[in-house]
Scaffold this motif. Sequence first.
Motif, PDB file in Angstrom:
ATOM      1  N   GLY A  61       5.559  -2.536  10.918  1.00 45.34           N
ATOM      2  CA  GLY A  61       4.216  -2.124  10.522  1.00 45.34           C
ATOM      3  C   GLY A  61       4.144  -1.510   9.141  1.00 45.34           C
ATOM      4  O   GLY A  61       3.188  -0.788   8.837  1.00 45.34           O
ATOM      5  N   LEU A  62       5.132  -1.818   8.278  1.00 41.86           N
ATOM      6  CA  LEU A  62       5.175  -1.242   6.934  1.00 41.86           C
ATOM      7  C   LEU A  62       5.237  -2.324   5.860  1.00 41.86           C
ATOM      8  O   LEU A  62       6.188  -2.390   5.073  1.00 41.86           O
ATOM      9  CB  LEU A  62       6.399  -0.317   6.804  1.00 41.86           C
ATOM     10  CG  LEU A  62       6.466   0.894   7.730  1.00 41.86           C
ATOM     11  CD1 LEU A  62       7.822   1.581   7.599  1.00 41.86           C
ATOM     12  CD2 LEU A  62       5.328   1.866   7.420  1.00 41.86           C
ATOM     13  N   PRO A  63       4.256  -3.207   5.797  1.00 43.55           N
ATOM     14  CA  PRO A  63       4.348  -4.312   4.834  1.00 43.55           C
ATOM     15  C   PRO A  63       4.400  -3.867   3.387  1.00 43.55           C
ATOM     16  O   PRO A  63       4.919  -4.587   2.528  1.00 43.55           O
ATOM     17  CB  PRO A  63       3.079  -5.124   5.118  1.00 43.55           C
ATOM     18  CG  PRO A  63       2.131  -4.149   5.737  1.00 43.55           C
ATOM     19  CD  PRO A  63       2.993  -3.222   6.545  1.00 43.55           C
ATOM     20  N   ASP A  64       3.890  -2.672   3.102  1.00 48.92           N
ATOM     21  CA  ASP A  64       3.934  -2.180   1.726  1.00 48.92           C
ATOM     22  C   ASP A  64       5.346  -1.811   1.304  1.00 48.92           C
ATOM     23  O   ASP A  64       5.688  -1.887   0.113  1.00 48.92           O
ATOM     24  CB  ASP A  64       3.015  -0.961   1.582  1.00 48.92           C
ATOM     25  CG  ASP A  64       3.355   0.148   2.584  1.00 48.92           C
ATOM     26  OD1 ASP A  64       3.772  -0.178   3.714  1.00 48.92           O
ATOM     27  OD2 ASP A  64       3.193   1.334   2.226  1.00 48.92           O
ATOM     28  N   LEU A  65       6.177  -1.456   2.254  1.00 55.49           N
ATOM     29  CA  LEU A  65       7.554  -1.057   1.965  1.00 55.49           C
ATOM     30  C   LEU A  65       8.580  -2.101   2.403  1.00 55.49           C
ATOM     31  O   LEU A  65       9.588  -2.312   1.723  1.00 55.49           O
ATOM     32  CB  LEU A  65       7.870   0.271   2.658  1.00 55.49           C
ATOM     33  CG  LEU A  65       7.145   1.514   2.133  1.00 55.49           C
ATOM     34  CD1 LEU A  65       7.378   2.686   3.075  1.00 55.49           C
ATOM     35  CD2 LEU A  65       7.627   1.861   0.729  1.00 55.49           C
ATOM     36  N   VAL A  66       8.342  -2.714   3.546  1.00 55.35           N
ATOM     37  CA  VAL A  66       9.295  -3.673   4.124  1.00 55.35           C
ATOM     38  C   VAL A  66       8.528  -4.959   4.439  1.00 55.35           C
ATOM     39  O   VAL A  66       8.068  -5.162   5.565  1.00 55.35           O
ATOM     40  CB  VAL A  66       9.956  -3.100   5.399  1.00 55.35           C
ATOM     41  CG1 VAL A  66      11.114  -4.000   5.846  1.00 55.35           C
ATOM     42  CG2 VAL A  66      10.451  -1.680   5.179  1.00 55.35           C
ATOM     43  N   PRO A  67       8.363  -5.846   3.460  1.00 54.33           N
ATOM     44  CA  PRO A  67       7.509  -7.018   3.667  1.00 54.33           C
ATOM     45  C   PRO A  67       8.096  -8.086   4.587  1.00 54.33           C
ATOM     46  O   PRO A  67       7.366  -8.905   5.128  1.00 54.33           O
ATOM     47  CB  PRO A  67       7.320  -7.571   2.258  1.00 54.33           C
ATOM     48  CG  PRO A  67       8.501  -7.075   1.494  1.00 54.33           C
ATOM     49  CD  PRO A  67       8.841  -5.742   2.074  1.00 54.33           C
ATOM     50  N   LEU A  68       9.432  -8.063   4.777  1.00 53.25           N
ATOM     51  CA  LEU A  68      10.091  -9.052   5.620  1.00 53.25           C
ATOM     52  C   LEU A  68      10.990  -8.336   6.614  1.00 53.25           C
ATOM     53  O   LEU A  68      11.786  -7.469   6.230  1.00 53.25           O
ATOM     54  CB  LEU A  68      10.941 -10.008   4.766  1.00 53.25           C
ATOM     55  CG  LEU A  68      11.864 -10.976   5.522  1.00 53.25           C
ATOM     56  CD1 LEU A  68      11.059 -11.965   6.357  1.00 53.25           C
ATOM     57  CD2 LEU A  68      12.784 -11.710   4.548  1.00 53.25           C
ATOM     58  N   VAL A  69      10.860  -8.695   7.894  1.00 55.57           N
ATOM     59  CA  VAL A  69      11.716  -8.118   8.936  1.00 55.57           C
ATOM     60  C   VAL A  69      12.303  -9.248   9.763  1.00 55.57           C
ATOM     61  O   VAL A  69      11.577 -10.116  10.269  1.00 55.57           O
ATOM     62  CB  VAL A  69      10.936  -7.148   9.854  1.00 55.57           C
ATOM     63  CG1 VAL A  69      11.861  -6.582  10.932  1.00 55.57           C
ATOM     64  CG2 VAL A  69      10.315  -6.013   9.050  1.00 55.57           C
ATOM     65  N   GLY A 119       3.819  -7.438  13.827  1.00 54.62           N
ATOM     66  CA  GLY A 119       4.030  -7.663  12.409  1.00 54.62           C
ATOM     67  C   GLY A 119       2.923  -8.486  11.791  1.00 54.62           C
ATOM     68  O   GLY A 119       2.439  -8.190  10.691  1.00 54.62           O
ATOM     69  N   ALA A 120       2.506  -9.540  12.493  1.00 51.67           N
ATOM     70  CA  ALA A 120       1.431 -10.384  11.982  1.00 51.67           C
ATOM     71  C   ALA A 120       0.144  -9.580  11.815  1.00 51.67           C
ATOM     72  O   ALA A 120      -0.585  -9.741  10.823  1.00 51.67           O
ATOM     73  CB  ALA A 120       1.206 -11.562  12.916  1.00 51.67           C
ATOM     74  N   ALA A 121      -0.138  -8.710  12.772  1.00 51.14           N
ATOM     75  CA  ALA A 121      -1.353  -7.896  12.680  1.00 51.14           C
ATOM     76  C   ALA A 121      -1.294  -6.933  11.500  1.00 51.14           C
ATOM     77  O   ALA A 121      -2.313  -6.622  10.880  1.00 51.14           O
ATOM     78  CB  ALA A 121      -1.550  -7.117  13.978  1.00 51.14           C
ATOM     79  N   ALA A 122      -0.082  -6.477  11.160  1.00 48.59           N
ATOM     80  CA  ALA A 122       0.071  -5.527  10.060  1.00 48.59           C
ATOM     81  C   ALA A 122       0.185  -6.208   8.707  1.00 48.59           C
ATOM     82  O   ALA A 122       0.020  -5.562   7.673  1.00 48.59           O
ATOM     83  CB  ALA A 122       1.303  -4.659  10.301  1.00 48.59           C
ATOM     84  N   GLY A 123       0.503  -7.523   8.717  1.00 50.70           N
ATOM     85  CA  GLY A 123       0.713  -8.235   7.462  1.00 50.70           C
ATOM     86  C   GLY A 123       2.165  -8.322   7.049  1.00 50.70           C
ATOM     87  O   GLY A 123       2.474  -8.632   5.895  1.00 50.70           O
ATOM     88  N   THR A 124       3.078  -8.083   7.985  1.00 50.46           N
ATOM     89  CA  THR A 124       4.509  -8.185   7.720  1.00 50.46           C
ATOM     90  C   THR A 124       5.000  -9.569   8.122  1.00 50.46           C
ATOM     91  O   THR A 124       4.625 -10.080   9.179  1.00 50.46           O
ATOM     92  CB  THR A 124       5.283  -7.122   8.536  1.00 50.46           C
ATOM     93  OG1 THR A 124       4.797  -5.827   8.174  1.00 50.46           O
ATOM     94  CG2 THR A 124       6.772  -7.197   8.265  1.00 50.46           C
TER      95      THR A 124
END
Length: 413
Positions: free
Chosen positions: A197-205, A221-226
């Motif tokens: 849930g941290l796409p601004d910091l960790v864009p790929l998990v 992740g999809a809901a958060a944009g990751t």
Amino acid sequence: MNATPEAAAVRAAAERAAAAAPGVRAAGGPAVDAALRTMAQLIRERADRVLAANAADVATAEANGMAPGLLDRLRLGPERLADIAHQLEVLADTPEPPAQREVRTLPTGERVFERRVPVGVIGAVFEARPNVTVDVASQVLKARSAAVLRTGAAALGSARALVEEVIAPALDAHGVPSAAVQLVPVPGHAGADALVGLPDLVPLVVVRGSGEVTRRLSALGAAAGTRVLAHADGGGVLYLDASAAEAEVTRLVTEGTDRLGVCNRLNLLLVDRPAYDRLWPVAEKALADRGITPSLPPHDHALGHEWALDSGNEQHVTVTAVDGPVAAAQLAARETSGLAATVCAADEAAATAFIDAYTGTGVFWNATTRLLDGYKLLGLPETGINVDHTPGPRGPVTYVDLSLRQFVVLPAS
């Protein structure tokens, strides 16, 4: 709304990794490769510390009733540590593909190049397997990014020992920020939920584990944009064609069941109906020699039920009859995750028919599905095996898959 303590801990780890990421990129390939070699050296020199931490994890897991298959994944030993060290050295010695390649020259004269650039920070959620801590960290570093790792609670002590005793000091020794590999310090699902849930910091998990967990994290992740690169369900398939030699049947069943807690083990055995009475007794004996119970029709579970994830019931293989290679391949693709399937056949036409009809990630002729592994197939450790049916990295995912594509247009020369 205030963040939970778990979410705050994950964000703090991600912020440390993000701060270290530019230093990883600036350090360059020789420094990262040197750090990987030092990691291998430290694993050998500090094996007693790592093994002591792992023994404590295993003792706790046994006391909590962890199933044998999961304990097999958790347990380290001198041989597994030696394998981890060797794979680090192999990765360090692996030449990298060019960071930039020329694509074409435009009609107006400009030159188009394609460049690989680091993601920055890559997260990983994985099961309680200590070796994956090193596998993922090394691949992410080789891709010039920083890592935030969240392992299963049962392996947290082992992972902490590997990060603190091996990874961080090796990075520090070669001018790569030691904060570039962060371990999520909190157990439980909350840490994994926070990481995607941290796409601004960790864009790929990268997410590994059971299908239910990975699907849930993919949705979060999809809901958060990751971007979540998921390795979910597994389970290898073996099809015994009517042309199969009995010795090959024994070999492939035996090789496919050497470890029962891994995703690419033999999970579903398909037998060509006309040869069932000849081939099934051969396979049955090979399974019995491994202490494995066949699940025969009528089944009270899905054909693709993954026994590796069925705690306490790992020593099972599902068996059913099929009508030829095409039907077998279609059933394997339809009923399982599509991880990997083997055709055991002496008839090339039958083998080719199976291979052409199977749409999964890996397909093998007279070779075990246990080969669907980054190190065995590609000579590199992996972050996981992706079984997506969409474009993108598929199969064993290695460092070459963990970069962004950038187009560069330069003036005419």
